[in-house]
Design a protein around this motif. Sequence first.
Motif, short mmCIF file in Angstrom:
data_model
loop_
_atom_site.label_atom_id
_atom_site.label_comp_id
_atom_site.label_asym_id
_atom_site.label_seq_id
_atom_site.Cartn_x
_atom_site.Cartn_y
_atom_site.Cartn_z
N PRO A 21 0.78 -1.17 0.00
CA PRO A 21 0.02 0.37 -0.09
C PRO A 21 1.20 1.65 0.16
CG PRO A 21 0.41 -1.02 1.98
CD PRO A 21 0.94 -2.08 1.04
N LEU A 22 1.25 2.04 -1.73
CA LEU A 22 2.16 2.71 -1.25
C LEU A 22 1.55 4.09 -0.87
CD1 LEU A 22 5.06 1.60 -4.73
CD2 LEU A 22 4.68 1.17 -2.13
N GLY A 23 0.50 4.08 -1.10
CA GLY A 23 -0.58 5.34 -0.85
C GLY A 23 -0.43 5.72 0.48
N ILE A 24 -0.22 4.68 1.29
CA ILE A 24 0.57 5.32 2.77
C ILE A 24 1.26 5.92 2.89
CG2 ILE A 24 0.21 4.37 5.86
CD1 ILE A 24 -1.73 1.91 4.27
N PRO A 25 1.61 7.18 3.56
CA PRO A 25 3.22 7.93 3.80
C PRO A 25 3.55 7.39 4.11
CG PRO A 25 1.08 9.02 4.23
CD PRO A 25 0.27 8.35 4.10
N ASP A 26 4.09 6.06 5.82
CA ASP A 26 4.69 5.61 5.99
C ASP A 26 5.10 4.42 5.69
OD1 ASP A 26 2.42 4.18 7.48
OD2 ASP A 26 4.63 3.01 8.40
N VAL A 27 4.75 4.21 4.65
CA VAL A 27 4.65 2.42 4.21
C VAL A 27 5.50 2.82 2.68
CG1 VAL A 27 3.92 1.47 2.76
CG2 VAL A 27 2.37 1.37 5.15
N ARG A 28 5.39 4.06 1.92
CA ARG A 28 6.12 4.15 1.01
C ARG A 28 7.15 4.84 1.40
NH1 ARG A 28 4.50 5.47 -4.07
NH2 ARG A 28 6.07 7.06 -4.91
N LYS B 165 -4.89 -4.94 17.17
CA LYS B 165 -6.06 -5.58 15.95
C LYS B 165 -6.57 -5.46 15.51
CE LYS B 165 -8.53 -5.36 21.06
NZ LYS B 165 -7.40 -5.06 21.79
N VAL B 166 -5.16 -5.89 14.60
CA VAL B 166 -5.28 -5.38 13.10
C VAL B 166 -4.56 -6.60 12.45
CG1 VAL B 166 -4.65 -2.77 13.22
CG2 VAL B 166 -2.59 -4.40 13.53
N ASP B 167 -5.05 -6.54 11.30
CA ASP B 167 -4.47 -7.99 10.28
C ASP B 167 -3.25 -7.81 9.43
OD1 ASP B 167 -6.19 -6.69 8.22
OD2 ASP B 167 -7.89 -7.92 8.51
N SER B 168 -2.82 -6.40 9.17
CA SER B 168 -2.15 -6.43 8.61
C SER B 168 -1.02 -6.25 8.40
CB SER B 168 -2.06 -5.68 6.96
OG SER B 168 -1.38 -5.14 6.28
N TYR B 169 0.50 -6.78 8.38
CA TYR B 169 2.14 -5.83 8.04
C TYR B 169 2.06 -4.70 7.92
CZ TYR B 169 6.55 -5.29 7.70
OH TYR B 169 8.04 -4.93 8.03
N TYR B 170 2.05 -3.51 7.64
CA TYR B 170 2.12 -2.42 6.82
C TYR B 170 0.86 -1.55 8.27
CZ TYR B 170 3.15 -4.18 2.66
OH TYR B 170 3.72 -4.67 1.62
N ASP B 171 0.07 -2.07 8.76
CA ASP B 171 -0.80 -1.60 9.74
C ASP B 171 0.28 -1.71 11.95
OD1 ASP B 171 -2.36 -0.24 8.24
OD2 ASP B 171 -3.40 -2.06 8.75
N LEU B 172 0.60 -2.62 11.46
CA LEU B 172 1.57 -3.14 12.59
C LEU B 172 2.35 -2.02 13.56
CD1 LEU B 172 1.70 -7.37 12.65
CD2 LEU B 172 0.91 -5.28 14.30
N MET B 173 2.89 -2.14 14.72
CA MET B 173 3.80 -1.10 15.50
C MET B 173 4.72 -2.52 15.69
SD MET B 173 4.79 1.87 15.66
CE MET B 173 6.25 2.73 17.25
#
Length: 320
Positions: A77-84, A218-226
Amino acid sequence: MNTKNLLLALNTFTVFTLFFYIIYAEFGKPPEIKQDYQHDPAPSPFNAQPGEPVVYSTKTVMIDLPDSLKFAGEEVPLGIPDVRERLDREIHINTYWHNNSIFLFKRANRWLPQIEKILKEKGVPDDFKYLCAIESGFQNVVSPAGAVGFWQFLKATGIEYDLEINRQVDERYDPIKATYAACDYLLNAYEDLGDWTLVAASYNRGLAGIKRALENQKVDSYYDLMLNDETSRYVFRILACKELLQSPSDYGFEIDEENLYSMIEMRKVTVTETIPDLVEFSLKQGINYKLLKAYNQWLRDDKLTVKDGEQYDIWIPVRK
């Protein structure tokens, strides 16, 4: 000489010393050499003409990121700023980590075809070959924590996935057997997680650690994990490696295939009896002990005990 005359002599000596120092500092130093760093491209030490000064370019450019990217068929999800930004960091680090990247290209040419074949056979997505690349750079390295080999298995995990590890044999150093073991881990993790990106992260954090983080946050994606810094960077390092190895010219690398490491032709010797002296064994095979150990790094001693009913495959490089 009285005190007054002594002080006068010291003062005179000091004045003359300072005078001559000033004269030398102004006229005695070598002439200043001026170089023009404005030329671009700059001549390199490999193409400079005789007598021509070599000027090293220090030009560094920002790299454009791909418009889209997938790992094992799963969208990043490159649209998420921190992922990019996290991907941006790893691509720049690996692009300008020149020595490391150059030798990664060289070794990849030798090992990727063999690893790709096993991944396909086991039903593991091809992108996991880049996980192996960032773990070891296709070398039998040992980490400070004691993880060993191409796939960086700890002893307990290696034994869990049927790798033989003892004083004489350590199959973590066998790239082929270790790849099969890694595939077994990845497939087991996918059964638990159902997401290949999370499986890749679990290879660094551990399966239990990833499952616990998903539940707590309470998330299900690597890109949402801290996550801790190492695991937070881990998948992005894999993605950066994928980009460089797939499209080297897009990142400024000129790959000369003649300088890549090729696969070594081998013949297999299956042994069913104890070898009391591997030095003598290697000489009988027409090679030296150094070559035997270089291409069979899983042999950890100077002898090999073979129990009844067991056998080992030893690889002998073919001399031309």
